[in-house]
Design a protein around this motif. Structure first.
Motif, PDB file in Angstrom:
ATOM      1  N   VAL A   1      69.694 118.579  12.623  1.00  0.00           N
ATOM      2  CA  VAL A   1      70.569 119.012  13.711  1.00  0.00           C
ATOM      3  C   VAL A   1      71.997 118.564  13.401  1.00  0.00           C
ATOM      4  CG1 VAL A   1      71.003 118.876  16.186  1.00  0.00           C
ATOM      5  CG2 VAL A   1      68.638 118.887  15.334  1.00  0.00           C
ATOM      6  N   LEU A   2      72.913 119.518  13.372  1.00  0.00           N
ATOM      7  CA  LEU A   2      74.321 119.253  13.085  1.00  0.00           C
ATOM      8  C   LEU A   2      75.159 119.214  14.360  1.00  0.00           C
ATOM      9  CD1 LEU A   2      74.670 121.693  10.060  1.00  0.00           C
ATOM     10  CD2 LEU A   2      74.162 119.241   9.994  1.00  0.00           C
ATOM     11  N   LYS A   3      74.783 120.012  15.348  1.00  0.00           N
ATOM     12  CA  LYS A   3      75.546 120.089  16.602  1.00  0.00           C
ATOM     13  C   LYS A   3      75.618 118.696  17.226  1.00  0.00           C
ATOM     14  CE  LYS A   3      75.882 122.828  20.793  1.00  0.00           C
ATOM     15  NZ  LYS A   3      77.059 123.622  20.575  1.00  0.00           N
TER      16      LYS A   3
ATOM     17  N   THR B   1      67.737 119.089  23.242  1.00  0.00           N
ATOM     18  CA  THR B   1      68.023 120.488  23.574  1.00  0.00           C
ATOM     19  C   THR B   1      67.335 121.431  22.600  1.00  0.00           C
ATOM     20  OG1 THR B   1      70.125 119.914  24.602  1.00  0.00           O
ATOM     21  CG2 THR B   1      69.883 122.190  23.860  1.00  0.00           C
ATOM     22  N   VAL B   2      67.374 121.103  21.316  1.00  0.00           N
ATOM     23  CA  VAL B   2      66.702 121.926  20.307  1.00  0.00           C
ATOM     24  C   VAL B   2      65.212 121.998  20.609  1.00  0.00           C
ATOM     25  CG1 VAL B   2      66.059 122.043  17.865  1.00  0.00           C
ATOM     26  CG2 VAL B   2      68.429 121.542  18.507  1.00  0.00           C
ATOM     27  N   LEU B   3      64.592 120.852  20.847  1.00  0.00           N
ATOM     28  CA  LEU B   3      63.156 120.830  21.129  1.00  0.00           C
ATOM     29  C   LEU B   3      62.821 121.643  22.384  1.00  0.00           C
ATOM     30  CD1 LEU B   3      62.393 117.116  20.291  1.00  0.00           C
ATOM     31  CD2 LEU B   3      61.441 119.123  19.124  1.00  0.00           C
ATOM     32  N   GLU B   4      63.603 121.487  23.437  1.00  0.00           N
ATOM     33  CA  GLU B   4      63.349 122.218  24.681  1.00  0.00           C
ATOM     34  C   GLU B   4      63.514 123.725  24.485  1.00  0.00           C
ATOM     35  OE1 GLU B   4      66.074 120.284  27.334  1.00  0.00           O
ATOM     36  OE2 GLU B   4      64.651 118.662  27.792  1.00  0.00           O
ATOM     37  N   THR B   5      64.518 124.116  23.723  1.00  0.00           N
ATOM     38  CA  THR B   5      64.766 125.538  23.474  1.00  0.00           C
ATOM     39  C   THR B   5      63.600 126.170  22.729  1.00  0.00           C
ATOM     40  OG1 THR B   5      67.147 125.161  23.459  1.00  0.00           O
ATOM     41  CG2 THR B   5      66.349 127.172  22.377  1.00  0.00           C
TER      42      THR B   5
ATOM     43  N   GLU C   1      58.902 117.075  17.639  1.00  0.00           N
ATOM     44  CA  GLU C   1      59.553 115.815  17.984  1.00  0.00           C
ATOM     45  C   GLU C   1      60.790 115.634  17.127  1.00  0.00           C
ATOM     46  OE1 GLU C   1      57.364 112.199  16.730  1.00  0.00           O
ATOM     47  OE2 GLU C   1      55.901 113.603  15.929  1.00  0.00           O
ATOM     48  N   GLY C   2      61.654 114.731  17.589  1.00  0.00           N
ATOM     49  CA  GLY C   2      62.881 114.428  16.872  1.00  0.00           C
ATOM     50  C   GLY C   2      62.855 113.014  16.334  1.00  0.00           C
TER      51      GLY C   2
ATOM     52  N   VAL D   1      64.529 117.348  13.597  1.00  0.00           N
ATOM     53  CA  VAL D   1      63.510 117.831  14.508  1.00  0.00           C
ATOM     54  C   VAL D   1      62.444 118.497  13.643  1.00  0.00           C
ATOM     55  CG1 VAL D   1      63.012 119.603  16.233  1.00  0.00           C
ATOM     56  CG2 VAL D   1      65.028 118.156  16.492  1.00  0.00           C
ATOM     57  N   ALA D   2      61.187 118.163  13.899  1.00  0.00           N
ATOM     58  CA  ALA D   2      60.070 118.815  13.220  1.00  0.00           C
ATOM     59  C   ALA D   2      59.344 119.659  14.257  1.00  0.00           C
ATOM     60  CB  ALA D   2      59.133 117.785  12.610  1.00  0.00           C
ATOM     61  N   LEU D   3      59.191 120.950  13.974  1.00  0.00           N
ATOM     62  CA  LEU D   3      58.539 121.872  14.896  1.00  0.00           C
ATOM     63  C   LEU D   3      57.149 122.229  14.398  1.00  0.00           C
ATOM     64  CD1 LEU D   3      61.428 124.433  15.515  1.00  0.00           C
ATOM     65  CD2 LEU D   3      60.751 122.516  16.989  1.00  0.00           C
ATOM     66  N   ASP D   4      56.199 122.238  15.319  1.00  0.00           N
ATOM     67  CA  ASP D   4      54.857 122.727  15.063  1.00  0.00           C
ATOM     68  C   ASP D   4      54.760 124.072  15.769  1.00  0.00           C
ATOM     69  OD1 ASP D   4      52.089 122.656  14.259  1.00  0.00           O
ATOM     70  OD2 ASP D   4      51.619 122.214  16.358  1.00  0.00           O
TER      71      ASP D   4
END
Length: 151
Positions: A72-74, A84-88, A97-98, A105-108
């Motif tokens: 995440v750069l923002k 915010t990334v995770l919620e989006t 989780e972050g 952030v790692a997304l499943d």
């Protein structure tokens, strides 16, 4: 894990949470941060060393989940930005989780998630400079979503 010339990933070994299935295999119970080619829910054959540590071998039953990782750069990858990334992405069917140390952030992404919209959002955020992302483990459904339009 192989570390590239830039020092990535920042570890040569990653410990993963897993459930022992009692037959020389385990089911991964978390989203890998750095290991490539595996996703949460995959069943992996393991070998136990003389110290009792389990070392991952081949995947014997893939879960169908994808693993996507973002730096995440923002806002400098702040806790708020990672949240915010995770919620989006959660609204599109993912979990994840972050981690503060790497602004990651790692997304499943399960097969039932909205894969085309997830990919489109990943590409949009990358173009806007909000994050960089990489594929840790993807499926044929993920590959098929490349270049699809979401109207």
């Amino acid at each position: 894990m192989e570390v590239d010339e830039d020092g990535w990933p920042p570890a040569s070994v990653e410990s993963l949470w897993a459930v022992d299935l009692g037959d020389g295999t385990v089911r991964l119970d978390n989203t890998p941060w750095f290991v490539r080619g595996v996703a949460s829910g995959d069943v992996i054959r393991v070998e136990v060393d003389e110290d009792g540590l389990r070392w991952a071998g081949e995947t014997v039953d893939a879960s169908g989940n994808c693993t996507i990782r973002l730096i995440v750069l923002k806002d400098g990858g702040s806790a708020a930005a990672r949240k915010t990334v995770l919620e989006t992405f959660h609204r599109l069917g993912t979990t994840g989780e972050g981690i503060e140390q790497f602004r990651m952030v790692a997304l499943d992404i399960p097969p039932k998630a909205d894969i085309p919209r997830i990919r489109k959002l990943l590409e949009h955020g990358d173009a806007k400079g909000w994050w960089h992302w990489e594929e840790g483990c993807v499926t044929a459904a993920w590959d098929a979503s490349a270049g699809t339009e979401d109207d």
